[in-house]
Every structure is written in structure tokens, then in C-alpha cells.
Design an enzyme around this catalytic site. Structure first.
Site, mmCIF file in Angstrom:
data_model
loop_
_atom_site.group_PDB
_atom_site.id
_atom_site.type_symbol
_atom_site.label_atom_id
_atom_site.label_comp_id
_atom_site.label_asym_id
_atom_site.label_seq_id
_atom_site.Cartn_x
_atom_site.Cartn_y
_atom_site.Cartn_z
ATOM 1 N N SER A 1 0.787 -0.838 0.199
ATOM 2 C CA SER A 1 0.088 0.001 -0.129
ATOM 3 C C SER A 1 1.092 0.835 0.148
ATOM 4 O O SER A 1 2.044 0.957 0.560
ATOM 5 C CB SER A 1 -0.290 -0.129 1.182
ATOM 6 O OG SER A 1 -1.355 1.234 1.291
ATOM 7 N N TYR B 1 -0.978 -0.092 10.291
ATOM 8 C CA TYR B 1 -1.004 -0.784 9.356
ATOM 9 C C TYR B 1 0.126 -0.220 8.387
ATOM 10 O O TYR B 1 0.197 -1.146 7.237
ATOM 11 C CB TYR B 1 -2.406 -0.398 8.789
ATOM 12 C CG TYR B 1 -3.321 -0.427 7.084
ATOM 13 C CD1 TYR B 1 -3.696 -1.760 6.783
ATOM 14 C CD2 TYR B 1 -2.839 1.185 5.939
ATOM 15 C CE1 TYR B 1 -3.624 -2.290 5.593
ATOM 16 C CE2 TYR B 1 -3.537 -0.119 5.156
ATOM 17 C CZ TYR B 1 -3.651 -1.103 4.655
ATOM 18 O OH TYR B 1 -4.148 -1.810 3.258
ATOM 19 N N THR C 1 2.731 0.787 9.354
ATOM 20 C CA THR C 1 4.210 0.178 9.815
ATOM 21 C C THR C 1 3.545 -1.023 8.593
ATOM 22 O O THR C 1 5.221 -1.120 7.987
ATOM 23 C CB THR C 1 4.267 0.111 11.161
ATOM 24 O OG1 THR C 1 4.028 1.124 11.301
ATOM 25 C CG2 THR C 1 5.207 -0.740 11.166
#
Length: 223
Positions: free
Chosen positions: A159, A173, A175
Site C-alpha cells: 500500500s 497499518y 508500518t
């Protein structure tokens, strides 16, 4: 076969015939998630697909849809953090076509946490365990089979949240997605000499069931 698959198949028919691919997070929920879409596309190109999901009914529904369209698919339910589940996914692929040639790790969860205001309970460890350790479990289970097949491909779904500041509360999220890219790079270096590729596909925000649920929570935090 869906209308989208029907349009794609003439140009890509049997491109992946003889291949067998595990897709984690491939179950269906309220809408079409990344894993389900990837599994359907692989099947439309001729691959045998193992649909892995935490929920058996969701995995079975997607696998049944692929079979109804003339494809080959199996469903395996379980938590990717469990090495036995990871091993079962690989074995199902071998059972389908005699070998494993691909692994796509799409499982991912979110959980709001921050540096200054961590909640109690804090979802930090769970997010890292599912998004990173879960992928590692699957890669470790798949690697020997991919090497034995003479090579193959591992794809993890990253992402842009792992590359730049995303939004408040996305500490865990973001990380995890940065860590997933590092994991995949290391896997590529180790398995490359065995003709096994490993790549992270870094995507922006896609309107998946997980994103829809997060948007609903932001709109109504009390819900």
C-alpha cells in the site's frame, strides 16, 4: 463467468494453464475484495486457484463460483498466522495440479492506534501479526514447493500507506505495509537464485469491503 472475465479471457485464454496459485484473503464478503478479484482473474487465465480465507463459507463461495465458470479451484479456511493453515494452503494447490507455482498474499487488516493516544486494547501487535507474520508463514510454507516446481512467483499486496504519511490512526497499518515490502525484498534476494520471483504490488486506496468498513467507522465513530 462474470462479464469482466468474459472480456479478458479471449486475449489471455490459457495463459496460466498448468499453474496452481494460492491466494490468501480470497473470500467474498460484502462486496468484492482484492483477493477475490485476483483469484477470479487468475482462474479466468487458466490457473488452478486455492482460495484461502479466515471464513470457510466465504472461501467456498468464491471457489464454487470459479468452478461454475469452468475453472479449477479449492477452498481452505483458517488463520494465516497458523503454520498448519499455511501448509494446508500449499498442499491444496499441489493436490489440484501436482505443483505450486504462485502465491499471492492479500490478507490485511487495519486497526486505529497512534503514538500519543494508543487505545486499550491496542491493535498494534495484531495488525503486525496478521499483515506481516501471516505473509511470512505463507511464504515459508510455499517456498520449498515453488523451488521444487522449478520456479514461480510470490506477490504481496502492499500500500502507498507504507511509503508516505497516510492518515491519523494508521500507525500500525502503515508500518505493517512498509514491513511487508521489506519482507518481500528479502525473499526476492534469497529465492531469486532458485528462479522464484517475489514482488510487492503497491496500490492506492481501492473500494474494497475493508475500506468501506473503515469509511463507515469514520462517518459514525459510535457505530
Amino acid at each position: 463467468m462474470s462479464d469482466d472475465d468474459s472480456r479478458l479471457r479471449p486475449a489471455l485464454r490459457d495463459r496460466l494453464a498448468g499453474h496452481s496459485v494460492v491466494v490468501t484473503g480470497a473470500g467474498t464478503g460484502e462486496g468484492v475484495g482484492n483477493g477475490q478479484a485476483i483469484g477470479r482473474l487468475l482462474a479466468a487465465q487458466g490457473a488452478a486457484v486455492v482460495c484461502g480465507d479466515l471464513h470457510r463459507d466465504r472461501a467456498e463461495q468464491v471457489a464454487a463460483g470459479i468452478r461454475d465458470d469452468g475453472g479449477t479451484a479449492a477452498a481452505v479456511a483458517g488463520d494465516v498466522r497458523d503454520p498448519e493453515v499455511a501448509a494446508a494452503l500449499v498442499q491444496a494447490a499441489v493436490d489440484l495440479s501436482g505443483r505450486l507455482t504462485g502465491l499471492v498474499c492479500t490478507v490485511g487488516i487495519g486497526g486505529a492506534t497512534s503514538v500519543l493516544h494508543p487505545p486499550d486494547p491496542d491493535p498494534w501487535q495484531q495488525v503486525l501479526d496478521v499483515n506481516v507474520t501471516g505473509a511470512l508463514r505463507c511464504v515459508r510454507a510455499a517456498a520449498p514447493a515453488l523451488v521444487a516446481a522449478g520456479g514461480g512467483s510470490i506477490v504481496t499486496v502492499g500500500s502507498t500507506a507504507g511509503m508516505r504519511y497516510y492518515q491519523p490512526g494508521a500507525l500500525a497499518y502503515a508500518t505493517s505495509k512498509a514491513a511487508l515490502t521489506g519482507l518481500t525484498t528479502s525473499v526476492a534476494g534469497e529465492l531469486g537464485p532458485h528462479r522464484v520471483r517475489a514482488n510487492t504490488v503497491v496500490i492506492g486506496q481501492v473500494w474494497s469491503p475493508m475500506v468501506a468498513a473503515a469509511a463507515a467507522r469514520q462517518a459514525d465513530p459510535a457505530a
